[in-house]
Write a protein that holds these residues in place. Structure first.
Motif, PDB file in Angstrom:
ATOM      1  N   GLU A   1      15.822   7.181  -6.267  1.00 31.21           N
ATOM      2  CA  GLU A   1      17.034   6.535  -5.736  1.00 31.21           C
ATOM      3  C   GLU A   1      17.135   5.087  -6.227  1.00 31.21           C
ATOM      4  OE1 GLU A   1      19.510   8.075  -3.289  1.00 31.21           O
ATOM      5  OE2 GLU A   1      18.576   9.648  -4.467  1.00 31.21           O
ATOM      6  N   GLY A   2      15.998   4.402  -6.309  1.00 32.95           N
ATOM      7  CA  GLY A   2      15.991   3.020  -6.814  1.00 32.95           C
ATOM      8  C   GLY A   2      16.430   2.965  -8.271  1.00 32.95           C
ATOM      9  N   ALA A   3      15.992   3.957  -9.048  1.00 37.43           N
ATOM     10  CA  ALA A   3      16.385   3.992 -10.464  1.00 37.43           C
ATOM     11  C   ALA A   3      17.884   4.243 -10.587  1.00 37.43           C
ATOM     12  CB  ALA A   3      15.591   5.072 -11.196  1.00 37.43           C
ATOM     13  N   VAL A   4      18.405   5.132  -9.766  1.00 35.89           N
ATOM     14  CA  VAL A   4      19.850   5.389  -9.792  1.00 35.89           C
ATOM     15  C   VAL A   4      20.609   4.115  -9.430  1.00 35.89           C
ATOM     16  CG1 VAL A   4      21.734   6.654  -8.671  1.00 35.89           C
ATOM     17  CG2 VAL A   4      19.635   7.868  -9.332  1.00 35.89           C
TER      18      VAL A   4
ATOM     19  N   LYS B   1      25.391  -4.088 -11.239  1.00 34.14           N
ATOM     20  CA  LYS B   1      25.910  -4.552 -12.542  1.00 34.14           C
ATOM     21  C   LYS B   1      25.658  -6.025 -12.829  1.00 34.14           C
ATOM     22  CE  LYS B   1      30.645  -5.132 -10.996  1.00 34.14           C
ATOM     23  NZ  LYS B   1      31.943  -4.524 -10.854  1.00 34.14           N
ATOM     24  N   TYR B   2      25.229  -6.815 -11.823  1.00 32.61           N
ATOM     25  CA  TYR B   2      24.886  -8.229 -12.072  1.00 32.61           C
ATOM     26  C   TYR B   2      23.371  -8.451 -11.968  1.00 32.61           C
ATOM     27  CZ  TYR B   2      26.049 -13.224 -12.346  1.00 32.61           C
ATOM     28  OH  TYR B   2      26.178 -14.536 -12.742  1.00 32.61           O
ATOM     29  N   ILE B   3      22.625  -7.345 -12.026  1.00 31.09           N
ATOM     30  CA  ILE B   3      21.160  -7.447 -11.894  1.00 31.09           C
ATOM     31  C   ILE B   3      20.511  -7.183 -13.243  1.00 31.09           C
ATOM     32  CG2 ILE B   3      19.098  -6.499 -10.790  1.00 31.09           C
ATOM     33  CD1 ILE B   3      20.796  -5.713  -8.398  1.00 31.09           C
ATOM     34  N   THR B   4      19.818  -8.174 -13.776  1.00 27.39           N
ATOM     35  CA  THR B   4      19.026  -7.965 -14.990  1.00 27.39           C
ATOM     36  C   THR B   4      17.788  -8.857 -14.937  1.00 27.39           C
ATOM     37  OG1 THR B   4      19.164  -7.641 -17.386  1.00 27.39           O
ATOM     38  CG2 THR B   4      20.111  -9.689 -16.524  1.00 27.39           C
ATOM     39  N   GLY B   5      16.724  -8.396 -15.572  1.00 30.85           N
ATOM     40  CA  GLY B   5      15.487  -9.176 -15.642  1.00 30.85           C
ATOM     41  C   GLY B   5      14.695  -9.193 -14.352  1.00 30.85           C
ATOM     42  N   THR B   6      14.987  -8.237 -13.465  1.00 29.01           N
ATOM     43  CA  THR B   6      14.269  -8.233 -12.194  1.00 29.01           C
ATOM     44  C   THR B   6      13.280  -7.067 -12.130  1.00 29.01           C
ATOM     45  OG1 THR B   6      14.578  -8.503  -9.807  1.00 29.01           O
ATOM     46  CG2 THR B   6      15.836  -6.762 -10.823  1.00 29.01           C
ATOM     47  N   ILE B   7      12.247  -7.246 -11.337  1.00 31.21           N
ATOM     48  CA  ILE B   7      11.318  -6.148 -11.069  1.00 31.21           C
ATOM     49  C   ILE B   7      11.534  -5.757  -9.615  1.00 31.21           C
ATOM     50  CG2 ILE B   7       8.903  -5.391 -10.998  1.00 31.21           C
ATOM     51  CD1 ILE B   7       9.753  -6.237 -13.825  1.00 31.21           C
ATOM     52  N   LEU B   8      11.994  -4.537  -9.412  1.00 28.03           N
ATOM     53  CA  LEU B   8      12.279  -4.054  -8.058  1.00 28.03           C
ATOM     54  C   LEU B   8      11.031  -3.364  -7.500  1.00 28.03           C
ATOM     55  CD1 LEU B   8      14.325  -3.444  -5.776  1.00 28.03           C
ATOM     56  CD2 LEU B   8      15.047  -1.442  -7.092  1.00 28.03           C
ATOM     57  N   ASP B   9      10.416  -3.987  -6.492  1.00 28.74           N
ATOM     58  CA  ASP B   9       9.255  -3.360  -5.835  1.00 28.74           C
ATOM     59  C   ASP B   9       9.770  -2.284  -4.889  1.00 28.74           C
ATOM     60  OD1 ASP B   9       7.492  -5.198  -7.013  1.00 28.74           O
ATOM     61  OD2 ASP B   9       7.603  -6.572  -5.320  1.00 28.74           O
ATOM     62  N   ILE B  10       9.341  -1.038  -5.112  1.00 32.15           N
ATOM     63  CA  ILE B  10       9.681   0.042  -4.166  1.00 32.15           C
ATOM     64  C   ILE B  10       8.336   0.560  -3.676  1.00 32.15           C
ATOM     65  CG2 ILE B  10      10.946   2.189  -3.766  1.00 32.15           C
ATOM     66  CD1 ILE B  10      12.638   1.598  -6.210  1.00 32.15           C
ATOM     67  N   ASP B  11       7.792  -0.142  -2.697  1.00 33.72           N
ATOM     68  CA  ASP B  11       6.366   0.045  -2.411  1.00 33.72           C
ATOM     69  C   ASP B  11       6.004  -0.154  -0.940  1.00 33.72           C
ATOM     70  OD1 ASP B  11       6.658  -2.658  -2.068  1.00 33.72           O
ATOM     71  OD2 ASP B  11       5.129  -3.248  -3.512  1.00 33.72           O
ATOM     72  N   GLY B  12       7.006  -0.102  -0.064  1.00 34.83           N
ATOM     73  CA  GLY B  12       6.714  -0.242   1.359  1.00 34.83           C
ATOM     74  C   GLY B  12       6.039  -1.566   1.719  1.00 34.83           C
ATOM     75  N   GLY B  13       6.220  -2.568   0.861  1.00 37.28           N
ATOM     76  CA  GLY B  13       5.614  -3.875   1.146  1.00 37.28           C
ATOM     77  C   GLY B  13       4.157  -3.972   0.733  1.00 37.28           C
ATOM     78  N   SER B  14       3.766  -3.205  -0.298  1.00 39.10           N
ATOM     79  CA  SER B  14       2.355  -3.221  -0.729  1.00 39.10           C
ATOM     80  C   SER B  14       1.940  -4.519  -1.413  1.00 39.10           C
ATOM     81  CB  SER B  14       2.079  -2.071  -1.704  1.00 39.10           C
ATOM     82  OG  SER B  14       2.340  -0.850  -1.109  1.00 39.10           O
ATOM     83  N   GLN B  15       2.915  -5.275  -1.916  1.00 42.63           N
ATOM     84  CA  GLN B  15       2.574  -6.482  -2.678  1.00 42.63           C
ATOM     85  C   GLN B  15       2.569  -7.739  -1.820  1.00 42.63           C
ATOM     86  OE1 GLN B  15       1.602  -6.047  -5.777  1.00 42.63           O
ATOM     87  NE2 GLN B  15       2.040  -3.883  -5.406  1.00 42.63           N
ATOM     88  N   LEU B  16       2.678  -7.586  -0.508  1.00 40.31           N
ATOM     89  CA  LEU B  16       2.878  -8.771   0.335  1.00 40.31           C
ATOM     90  C   LEU B  16       1.592  -9.497   0.690  1.00 40.31           C
ATOM     91  CD1 LEU B  16       5.606  -7.257   2.665  1.00 40.31           C
ATOM     92  CD2 LEU B  16       5.907  -8.732   0.677  1.00 40.31           C
TER      93      LEU B  16
END
Ligand code: HXC
Ligand code: NAP
Length: 264
Positions: free
Chosen positions: A225-228, A236-251
């Motif tokens: 779903e995140g990829a879609v 359409k205004y999002i570029t150069g970002t890394i989207l964490d889809i990880d339930g907050g694992s990187q916090l």
């Protein structure tokens, strides 16, 4: 899972998914095909690629190519463009991984993972550029939390995924208005090869679980779903970002946070 996306969202779009013959990337391919995209999936094993295409249905094609070989990947991309038309979506998700300390890793072992993950992503993105439907094409690299948080026994994947994150940002700058370039960083996803390799025993599994703020494993369809989202007009205004889809694992360290809040 109830999806917020309408059924024909990707009608007329063409998607090329490197590493799309199993696991998370196959889930992305399936979801994009369900939403109307013409999909090509790529892996080294021809039988696995053919089976994945059959599983996806919707006229999907499976192509055998190694992402480490620029010529083979260029051929796979051209085949997809010739069959379906210019590409709207390119996902680079092929990866290799195993647990090993640096002192248990030959130079070739380190190079192998860096070549599949990082050089592979360079090859896929470099080779696709003139085959894209521009403006509006969307490129997505599949990275991991190891890009940011060092993890023992993972020097190769940490280095490779960190490189992918920076490659995403540089390409977003260089390809500016025509092509959006983003990454997705999944957390530990239930039932995948990556999880089986990185958490082979209950103690290691518990260590990974403890890091997840939401206290559950992720599901493949949550990454899909995140990829879609990232390749839709909603992004359409999002570029150069890394989207964490990880339930907050990187916090940070979840145990430490509980202690600070007096909850331990
Ligand atoms: C030390 C190892 C090793 C191990 C392989 N090598 N396994 N060294 N410990 N466990 C060394 C070999 O000895 C060799 O070095 C070198 O690595 C290359 O090995 P090959 O088998 O020749 O490589 P190749 O056939 O190209 O296969 C690549 C692979 C393999 C990465 C080794 O496992 C693979 O194909 N993996 C794809 C599937 C996969 O890994 N999926 C998980 C992705 S998940 P020498 O010096 O002997 O020549 C992921 C997780 C994200 O990325 C994070 C989750 C939280
Ligand atoms: P997986 O099932 O092992 O999928 C790997 C895919 O890449 C397969 O299609 C594989 O097919 C292909 N591949 C591997 N080496 C290749 C090469 N040299 N050339 C072309 N294709 C190659 O892995 P997964 O666990 O779903 O992980 C998918 C992605 O998510 C990876 O990028 C991984 O780093 C990332 N990730 C996963 C998790 C997790 O919890 N699983 C967490 C964070 C990030 P062949 O073997 O036939 O080549």
């Amino acid at each position: 899972m109830t999806s917020p996306f309408r059924d024909n969202l990707l009608d007329g779009k063409v998607a090329f998914i490197a590493g799309g013959t199993s696991g998370i990337n196959l889930g992305i391919a399936k979801r994009m095909a369900e939403l109307g995209a013409k999909v090509a999936v790529v892996g080294r094993n021809p039988e696995k690629a053919a089976n994945a295409a059959a599983e996806i249905g919707h006229d999907a094609i499976g192509i055998s190519a190694d992402v480490r070989d620029f010529g083979l990947i260029r051929g796979a991309l051209e085949q997809t463009r010739n069959q379906f038309g210019p590409l709207n979506i390119v996902v680079s998700g092929a990866a290799g991984n195993f647990l090993a300390p640096v002192l248990g890793m030959s130079a070739n072992a380190f190079k192998t993972v860096v070549d599949i993950d990082l050089l592979g992503t360079f090859n896929v993105f470099r080779a696709c550029h003139d085959l894209l439907n521009v403006p509006g094409a969307s490129l997505i690299a599949i990275t991991a939390g190891q890009a940011v948080n060092p993890m023992q026994l993972q020097a190769h994947a940490c280095a490779a995924k960190a490189g992918i994150n920076q490659l995403v940002r540089v390409l977003a700058l260089e390809w500016g208005g025509d092509v959006r370039v983003n990454g997705i960083s999944p957390g530990p996803i239930e039932g995948t090869e990556g999880m089986a390799r990185l958490a082979p025993d209950p103690a290691t599994k518990a260590m990974h679980f403890e890091r997840i703020a939401m206290k559950r494993w992720g599901f493949i369809d949550e990454i899909a779903e995140g990829a879609v989202f990232l390749c839709s007009d909603a992004a359409k205004y999002i570029t150069g970002t890394i989207l964490d889809i990880d339930g907050g694992s990187q916090l940070g360290d979840a145990t430490q946070r509980k202690v600070e809040r007096g909850l331990a």
